[in-house]
Design an enzyme around this catalytic site. Structure first.
Site, PDB file in Angstrom:
ATOM      1  N   HIS A 231       1.082  -0.994  -0.266  1.00  0.00           N
ATOM      2  CA  HIS A 231      -0.228   0.330   0.066  1.00  0.00           C
ATOM      3  C   HIS A 231       0.766   0.709  -0.395  1.00  0.00           C
ATOM      4  O   HIS A 231       0.360   2.035   0.472  1.00  0.00           O
ATOM      5  CB  HIS A 231      -0.742  -0.164   1.329  1.00  0.00           C
ATOM      6  CG  HIS A 231      -2.242  -1.092   1.075  1.00  0.00           C
ATOM      7  ND1 HIS A 231      -2.384  -1.469   2.135  1.00  0.00           N
ATOM      8  CD2 HIS A 231      -2.493  -2.057   0.205  1.00  0.00           C
ATOM      9  CE1 HIS A 231      -3.138  -2.449   2.152  1.00  0.00           C
ATOM     10  NE2 HIS A 231      -3.400  -2.672   0.856  1.00  0.00           N
ATOM     11  N   ILE A 232       2.200   1.722  -0.982  1.00  0.00           N
ATOM     12  CA  ILE A 232       3.196   2.345  -1.001  1.00  0.00           C
ATOM     13  C   ILE A 232       2.107   3.582  -1.621  1.00  0.00           C
ATOM     14  O   ILE A 232       1.156   3.557  -2.241  1.00  0.00           O
ATOM     15  CB  ILE A 232       4.201   2.158  -1.493  1.00  0.00           C
ATOM     16  CG1 ILE A 232       4.607   0.673  -1.675  1.00  0.00           C
ATOM     17  CG2 ILE A 232       4.992   3.400  -1.576  1.00  0.00           C
ATOM     18  CD1 ILE A 232       5.948   0.082  -2.150  1.00  0.00           C
TER      19      ILE A 232
END
Length: 295
Positions: A231-232
């Site tokens: 979930h950058i």
């Protein structure tokens, strides 16, 4: 494959593209980066937009010094808690792996709902220990830290756009993050001590009893095995021009440049307490409205 943004002074006028073995230029009255929280800042850096010292170190001409590009790397750090199941307990690799989750607020935390555990009905051995997708091992909990305090950065490794940037996540650098992760692991271990698991569990694989024996030992396990939640976000964060680390404004415009926006998870100031996909869709729809409105 986009190589770089083309500028006329401080105005974005096109992109240099590679396709089918040929390079060409595509132009437009507005250039919109929607390449994700890794590729969008990567393209800005390759194009001369970002921290000037970093670009000069690889001989990229500076178009605009914008120190926040590639900084503020956010994610959801994940840790594994794994148990071997009894030999007669059925494990189905084709069934849905995750069907339940537990969410709560860490003890003493000012951040509501900052811890989450997903229960997996099927687990394999870790890939780096010889495992593969369909070989059953047992069951696993995924411990997820939301709103981590530790912040990483993305840096150029080369002027070649085919060379991926370096991602320095800096997971669990902050003691607050380590404390919350320790609570999460110990809570997961405690849950499986419930009577109803006795017919399922043979033994705990990770972390070991020795790794649970003290905060220091558990920290060592956490720092060794923590991994990405995929979930950058946050690498081109939204904020006012008065914030020196902000990259875009509330409409997605890149500060200090014309005709250039970033519209993806990179512009989130922090990683949200959920999967990032729906929020990213909302960002795209909202900024599409702004574009239609001429904002």
């Amino acid at each position: 494959m986009v190589h770089r943004i083309i500028f006329d002074g401080q105005k974005a006028v096109g992109v240099e593209v590679e396709s089918g073995g040929q390079k060409f230029t595509a132009t437009g009255k507005e250039i919109i980066l929607s390449s994700g929280a890794i590729a969008s800042p990567h393209l800005l850096l390759l194009s001369g937009v970002g921290p000037q010292d970093q670009m000069r170190s690889v001989n990229i001409p500076v178009v605009h010094h914008l120190p926040g590009v590639g900084q503020n790397l956010r994610d959801h750090p994940i840790i594994y808690i794994t148990w071997r199941t009894k030999k007669d307990y059925p494990l189905d690799p084709l069934a849905p792996r995750i069907q339940m989750a537990l969410r709560w607020t860490a003890e003493g935390s000012s951040l509501r709902n900052d811890l989450m555990i997903f229960m997996q009905s099927f687990a394999t051995e870790r890939v780096n220990r010889g495992g593969h997708r369909m070989a059953p091992l047992g069951i696993r909990m995924l411990g997820v830290l939301d709103l981590a305090k530790s912040v990483g950065e993305l840096r150029l490794q080369s002027t070649d756009p085919h060379v991926q940037p370096f991602l320095d996540y800096r997971y669990l650098e902050d003691e607050v993050d380590r404390r919350r992760m320790r609570e999460m692991v110990r809570r997961g271990v405690q849950l499986v001590e419930h009577e109803d698991f006795k017919t399922i569990i043979a033994e705990r694989i990770e972390p070991t009893d020795a790794e649970l024996a003290s905060d220091e030992a558990l920290n060592e396990y956490l720092l060794r095995d923590v991994t990405t939640g995929q979930h950058i976000s946050g690498t081109c964060k939204m904020g006012p021009a008065s914030d020196p680390m902000a990259v875009v404004d509330q409409h997605g415009h890149v500060h200090g440049l014309q005709n250039l926006r970033v519209v993806d998870a990179a512009i989130m100031p922090d990683c949200i307490r959920a999967n990032t996909n729906v929020t990213t869709m909302m960002i795209g729809e909202r900024i599409a409205d702004f574009i239609r409105q001429g904002r």
